[in-house]
Structure formats: C-alpha cells, structure tokens
Design a protein around this motif. Structure first.
Motif, PDB file in Angstrom:
ATOM      1  N   LEU A 220      -4.586   8.381 -12.890  1.00 24.56           N
ATOM      2  CA  LEU A 220      -4.713   8.573 -11.243  1.00 24.56           C
ATOM      3  C   LEU A 220      -5.854   7.763 -10.673  1.00 24.56           C
ATOM      4  CD1 LEU A 220      -3.870  12.005 -10.744  1.00 24.56           C
ATOM      5  CD2 LEU A 220      -2.689  10.264  -9.784  1.00 24.56           C
ATOM      6  N   CYS A 221      -7.310   7.820 -11.410  1.00 25.92           N
ATOM      7  CA  CYS A 221      -8.349   7.280 -10.764  1.00 25.92           C
ATOM      8  C   CYS A 221      -8.236   5.873 -11.081  1.00 25.92           C
ATOM      9  CB  CYS A 221      -9.600   7.668 -11.599  1.00 25.92           C
ATOM     10  SG  CYS A 221     -10.015   9.494 -11.389  1.00 25.92           S
TER      11      CYS A 221
ATOM     12  N   LYS B 156       0.857  -1.215  -0.034  1.00 24.21           N
ATOM     13  CA  LYS B 156       0.232  -0.196  -0.017  1.00 24.21           C
ATOM     14  C   LYS B 156       0.981   1.329   0.172  1.00 24.21           C
ATOM     15  CE  LYS B 156      -4.059  -1.818   2.196  1.00 24.21           C
ATOM     16  NZ  LYS B 156      -5.094  -1.616   3.512  1.00 24.21           N
TER      17      LYS B 156
ATOM     18  N   TRP C 156       0.841   4.260  -2.779  1.00 27.83           N
ATOM     19  CA  TRP C 156       0.741   5.791  -2.478  1.00 27.83           C
ATOM     20  C   TRP C 156       1.854   6.760  -3.064  1.00 27.83           C
ATOM     21  CZ3 TRP C 156      -3.346   8.274  -1.425  1.00 27.83           C
ATOM     22  CH2 TRP C 156      -4.478   7.592  -0.355  1.00 27.83           C
TER      23      TRP C 156
ATOM     24  N   PHE D 178       1.085   7.152  -6.806  1.00 26.52           N
ATOM     25  CA  PHE D 178       0.097   7.995  -6.879  1.00 26.52           C
ATOM     26  C   PHE D 178       0.675   9.482  -6.540  1.00 26.52           C
ATOM     27  CE2 PHE D 178      -3.467  10.219  -5.026  1.00 26.52           C
ATOM     28  CZ  PHE D 178      -4.443   9.998  -6.126  1.00 26.52           C
TER      29      PHE D 178
ATOM     30  N   TYR E  88      -5.360   4.082 -11.576  1.00 28.90           N
ATOM     31  CA  TYR E  88      -4.200   3.551 -10.709  1.00 28.90           C
ATOM     32  C   TYR E  88      -4.923   3.375  -9.152  1.00 28.90           C
ATOM     33  CZ  TYR E  88       0.146   3.529  -8.245  1.00 28.90           C
ATOM     34  OH  TYR E  88       1.406   3.284  -7.357  1.00 28.90           O
ATOM     35  N   PHE E  89      -5.159   4.283  -8.540  1.00 25.53           N
ATOM     36  CA  PHE E  89      -5.648   4.392  -7.338  1.00 25.53           C
ATOM     37  C   PHE E  89      -6.669   3.291  -6.864  1.00 25.53           C
ATOM     38  CE2 PHE E  89      -8.270   5.885  -3.634  1.00 25.53           C
ATOM     39  CZ  PHE E  89      -7.280   6.322  -2.921  1.00 25.53           C
TER      40      PHE E  89
ATOM     41  N   GLN F 180      -5.099  -0.432  -8.153  1.00 25.86           N
ATOM     42  CA  GLN F 180      -3.865  -0.757  -7.289  1.00 25.86           C
ATOM     43  C   GLN F 180      -4.397  -1.274  -5.874  1.00 25.86           C
ATOM     44  OE1 GLN F 180      -0.363  -1.349  -7.384  1.00 25.86           O
ATOM     45  NE2 GLN F 180      -1.095  -1.325  -9.689  1.00 25.86           N
TER      46      GLN F 180
END
Length: 226
Positions: A133-134, A83, A87, A90, A136-137, A140
């Motif tokens: 970003l959307c 995690k 981050w 990101f 990936y977030f 992931q």
C-alpha cells in the motif's frame, strides 16, 4: 533456465490478457484490471523463486502491468482518470486484506483442509499489504506525475516509449525500495533481502520496458466506451 522461459511465457500471458480485457471492456476494463492485479500481486509475492542464481519473488510481472494501465489511462484519457484508477487499486487492496483477515478468524471445522493453506498465504498479507500500500500509493502517484510531465516535454505519438519507460524508471525504484523495506526487512537474511530488492526492481523495469509494444497496441485500439 526453466524459470526464465516460463517467466517469458508468464509475461506474454499477462499482457495478452490485459489487451483482451481492454478490448472487451474498454476503460472500465482497465479499472477492473488494476483491482485484480493489486490483489494477485500481493498473493504471488509470498512465493520466492531462483533465476540466474538470484532469489526473487513472484508478483513483479502482474504488478508491472499496473503501471502499464495507469500510463495508458494517462495517455488516452488524461491524468485525472489515471489518478482515479490509482485510488481504485488502493481501495481494492485494503478491502481484500480486511476481508481475508476476517476469513482467517473463523474457526475451521475439523475436516477443513483450507485453513492451513490460507494462513500460509494470507497470514503474511497485513505486512505485505502495508508495504504494498505504501509503495503503491507513493510510486503510482509519482508515476502519474512524471508521465504527465513527460507528456508535455515529449508529446509526440512516437515518443510514447519515452513517457512510459521514463516514468517507470524512477517510480518503480521508489516502489521497490519502499515495499521490500516494509514487507521483507527482517524476514530474510540481509544478503537475500538485497537480492530480492535488486531483482524486484530489475524485473519490474525489464517487464515494464518489454510491455511497451503492448501499450502501443492498446493505444491504437478502438474500444466501446458506452
């Protein structure tokens, strides 16, 4: 067939460099790889190619390596470290997007030769980055959660391929739908958009499946964690 064979070579180079990065720099090398891969994937994705008569974008190979890294971190160091890497990636993408948009704002000197090229590549980056970003977030963290669940259900060392491919099967579908909708819907005709969505998912999953041997190699590596 040229694009296919160069694609195979491209994948081998990507995964080979990933192994070298981990061997030389250990766990910190994995964080560095995720930071680099998130940025490079969003630069490569603006280039479209044709393979087997289908339109597809680049960036899928190195983006798939991000799942390889998060699965390796989860396997060897636990869910918390995976995690943390998510981050980190990101933040890296957000920082790169902001910095490059400011670079484009500068007025170029009259003999400058870079502005047009930079505009072409990074002018699309805000929309591409938003989609990335959307995607990936969401994907992931789903990947990390599914991998952790599969790690409990299929804990054997020889079941690593189940954990790896099982988690990416669902998370990369979510990733591809989210990214292509935000980044490319309206930018291409619908038939081309569907081709990009289909090939994006298939290429990512095939590449991830092909990366499984590299995950086994990386898991068995003895690296310096000092």
């Amino acid at each position: 067939m040229f694009n296919f064979w160069i694609g195979v070579l491209f994948a081998l180079v990507n995964f080979g460099l990933f192994l070298v990065c981990y061997r030389l720099f250990g766990r910190m090398g994995l964080y560095a790889w995720i930071g680099m891969a998130t940025v490079l994937a969003n630069i490569q994705v603006v280039k479209t190619i044709e393979m087997f008569g289908l339109v597809m974008t680049l960036g899928n190979t190195i983006y798939a390596s991000i799942y390889l890294v998060s699965d390796l971190l989860n396997e060897k160091y636990g869910e918390r470290e995976a995690k943390k890497a998510v981050w980190f990636g990101f933040f890296t993408l957000i920082a790169a997007t902001i910095i490059m948009q400011l670079v484009l704002v500068f007025e170029p000197q009259e003999t400058d030769i870079a502005q047009g090229s930079l505009q072409t590549i990074f002018g699309l980056m805000p929309k591409v980055a938003l989609g990335s970003l959307c995607a990936y977030f969401v994907s992931q963290f789903v990947d990390v959660k599914i991998y952790s669940w599969l790690k409990k259900k299929c804990p054997g060392r020889n079941q690593l391929w189940i954990r790896n491919n099982g988690s990416t099967l669902f998370s990369q579908l979510l990733d591809s739908v989210t990214f292509c909708t935000i980044a490319f819907l309206g930018e291409f005709p619908m038939d081309v958009w569907w081709q990009i969505l289909l090939t994006t998912y298939l290429i990512k999953f095939v590449v991830s499946a092909a990366s499984t041997p590299f995950l086994y190699i990386a898991r068995n590596m003895k690296v310096d964690e000092s």
